[in-house]
Write an enzyme that holds these catalytic residues in place. Structure first.
Site, PDB file in Angstrom:
ATOM      1  CB  SER A  16       5.169  -1.743 -15.805  1.00 18.26           C
ATOM      2  OG  SER A  16       3.926  -1.806 -14.890  1.00 18.26           O
ATOM      3  CG  ASN A  17       2.543   1.613 -12.549  1.00 16.64           C
ATOM      4  OD1 ASN A  17       1.852   2.476 -13.066  1.00 16.64           O
ATOM      5  ND2 ASN A  17       2.200   0.527 -12.030  1.00 16.64           N
ATOM      6  NE  ARG A  68       6.088  -4.071   9.376  1.00 13.46           N
ATOM      7  CZ  ARG A  68       5.879  -4.624   8.201  1.00 13.46           C
ATOM      8  NH1 ARG A  68       6.135  -3.730   6.872  1.00 13.46           N
ATOM      9  NH2 ARG A  68       5.365  -5.749   7.830  1.00 13.46           N
ATOM     10  CG  MET A  93       4.963  -5.712  -3.434  1.00 16.75           C
ATOM     11  SD  MET A  93       3.317  -5.126  -3.577  1.00 16.75           S
ATOM     12  CE  MET A  93       2.437  -6.554  -2.915  1.00 16.75           C
ATOM     13  CG  LEU A  96       6.463   2.854   3.488  1.00 13.55           C
ATOM     14  CD1 LEU A  96       6.247   4.040   2.672  1.00 13.55           C
ATOM     15  CD2 LEU A  96       7.989   2.542   3.909  1.00 13.55           C
ATOM     16  CG  ASN A 110       0.641   3.112  -3.250  1.00  9.67           C
ATOM     17  OD1 ASN A 110       1.661   2.667  -4.091  1.00  9.67           O
ATOM     18  ND2 ASN A 110      -0.306   2.365  -2.753  1.00  9.67           N
ATOM     19  CG  HIS A 112      -4.613   0.020  -4.494  1.00  9.16           C
ATOM     20  ND1 HIS A 112      -3.742  -0.684  -3.775  1.00  9.16           N
ATOM     21  CD2 HIS A 112      -5.748  -0.265  -4.370  1.00  9.16           C
ATOM     22  CE1 HIS A 112      -4.785  -1.792  -3.494  1.00  9.16           C
ATOM     23  NE2 HIS A 112      -6.147  -1.574  -3.701  1.00  9.16           N
ATOM     24  CG  ASP A 148      -3.958   0.285  -0.180  1.00 12.69           C
ATOM     25  OD1 ASP A 148      -3.027   0.708  -0.661  1.00 12.69           O
ATOM     26  OD2 ASP A 148      -3.999  -0.887  -0.455  1.00 12.69           O
TER      27      ASP A 148
HETATM   28  C1  GRF Z   1       0.779  -2.141 -10.128  1.00  5.37           C
HETATM   29  O1  GRF Z   1      -0.438  -3.135 -10.435  1.00  5.37           O
HETATM   30  C2  GRF Z   1       0.466  -1.287  -8.795  1.00  5.37           C
HETATM   31  O2  GRF Z   1      -0.796  -0.569  -9.106  1.00  5.37           O
HETATM   32  C3  GRF Z   1       0.476  -2.091  -7.831  1.00  5.37           C
HETATM   33  O3  GRF Z   1       1.538  -3.023  -8.095  1.00  5.37           O
HETATM   34  C4  GRF Z   1       1.638  -3.211  -9.366  1.00  5.37           C
HETATM   35  C5  GRF Z   1       3.074  -2.918  -9.653  1.00  5.37           C
HETATM   36  O4  GRF Z   1       3.412  -3.251 -11.169  1.00  5.37           O
HETATM   37  N1  GRF Z   1       0.620  -1.386  -6.675  1.00  5.37           N
HETATM   38  P1  GRF Z   1       4.664  -2.500 -11.677  1.00  5.37           P
HETATM   39  O5  GRF Z   1       5.843  -3.071 -10.770  1.00  5.37           O
HETATM   40  O6  GRF Z   1       4.809  -1.233 -11.591  1.00  5.37           O
HETATM   41  O7  GRF Z   1       4.805  -3.187 -12.868  1.00  5.37           O
END
Ligand code: GRF
Length: 200
Positions: A16-17, A68, A93, A96, A110, A112, A148
């Protein structure tokens, strides 16, 4: 001077982002274009979003690699043809390592779902609720080897309401994430474009 950053978006899920970045990049005045989307998980919805937008969508499955470093080498190889200026992690997820990050100093960001430095890692909303916080939010930050922990770029805040669950809070924060991520890119783009010009 180059007028738009070429960005790669790395995802692991629903994206979604990623969608928020795709929508922002559809505006002429947005200073970045998405050159490639890479997922470390096959068949996630984010890949469909990219393909629908006509963006190359690749899978580099971490399960295909025994270390990795080997996974990150494959990621770098996949990125190479796209000459990207900036990497945006959007629900990516995998942690790195310096092996990868050193190739992109101040060039990986990123999003968060917490007000960093509070609640690094996962389950941010449940932990904020358990602590009785009255405010939550999200942060866009530079990526460094400590998870983070890189320099903050921007944050957005939301109230925590008395009957919030981790899910209702996550939904409220996510709506802000979708506004914040494109804003953050627009904010850092001019400096980055200038720095790239100097390097050429
Ligand atoms: C989001 O809440 C982002 O902040 C976190 O993982 C989630 C990813 O959501 N790192 P999407 O895949 O962007 O919908």
């Amino acid at each position: 001077m180059k007028d738009k950053l070429a960005i790669a978006v790395l995802i692991s899920g629903r994206g979604s982002n990623l969608q928020a970045l795709i929508d922002a990049a559809n505006h002429n005045d947005f200073p970045a274009r998405i050159s490639v989307v890479i997922s470390n998980v096959p068949e996630v919805f984010g890949l469909e979003r990219a393909r629908k937008a006509g963006i190359p969508a690749l899978v580099v499955n971490h399960k295909d690699f025994s270390t990795r470093a080997a996974f990150e080498d494959a990621l770098m190889l996949a990125l190479r043809p796209y000459s990207v200026d900036l990497i945006c992690l959007a629900g990516f997820m995998r942690i790195l390592t310096p092996h990868f990050i050193q190739h992109w100093p101040q060039r990986i960001v990123n999003i968060h779902p917490s007000l960093l430095p509070l609640y690094k890692g996962t389950d941010t909303h449940a932990r904020a609720l358990a602590d009785g916080q009255r405010e939550a939010g999200c942060t866009v930050h530079y990526v460094v080897p400590e998870v983070d922990s890189g320099a903050l770029i921007v944050q957005a805040r939301v109230p925590i309401l008395p009957d919030d669950t981790p899910q209702t809070l996550a939904d409220r924060v996510l709506a802000q994430e979708h506004i914040l991520y494109p804003q953050a890119i627009a904010q850092i783009a001019p400096g980055l474009l200038k720095a790239l010009e100097v390097r050429r």
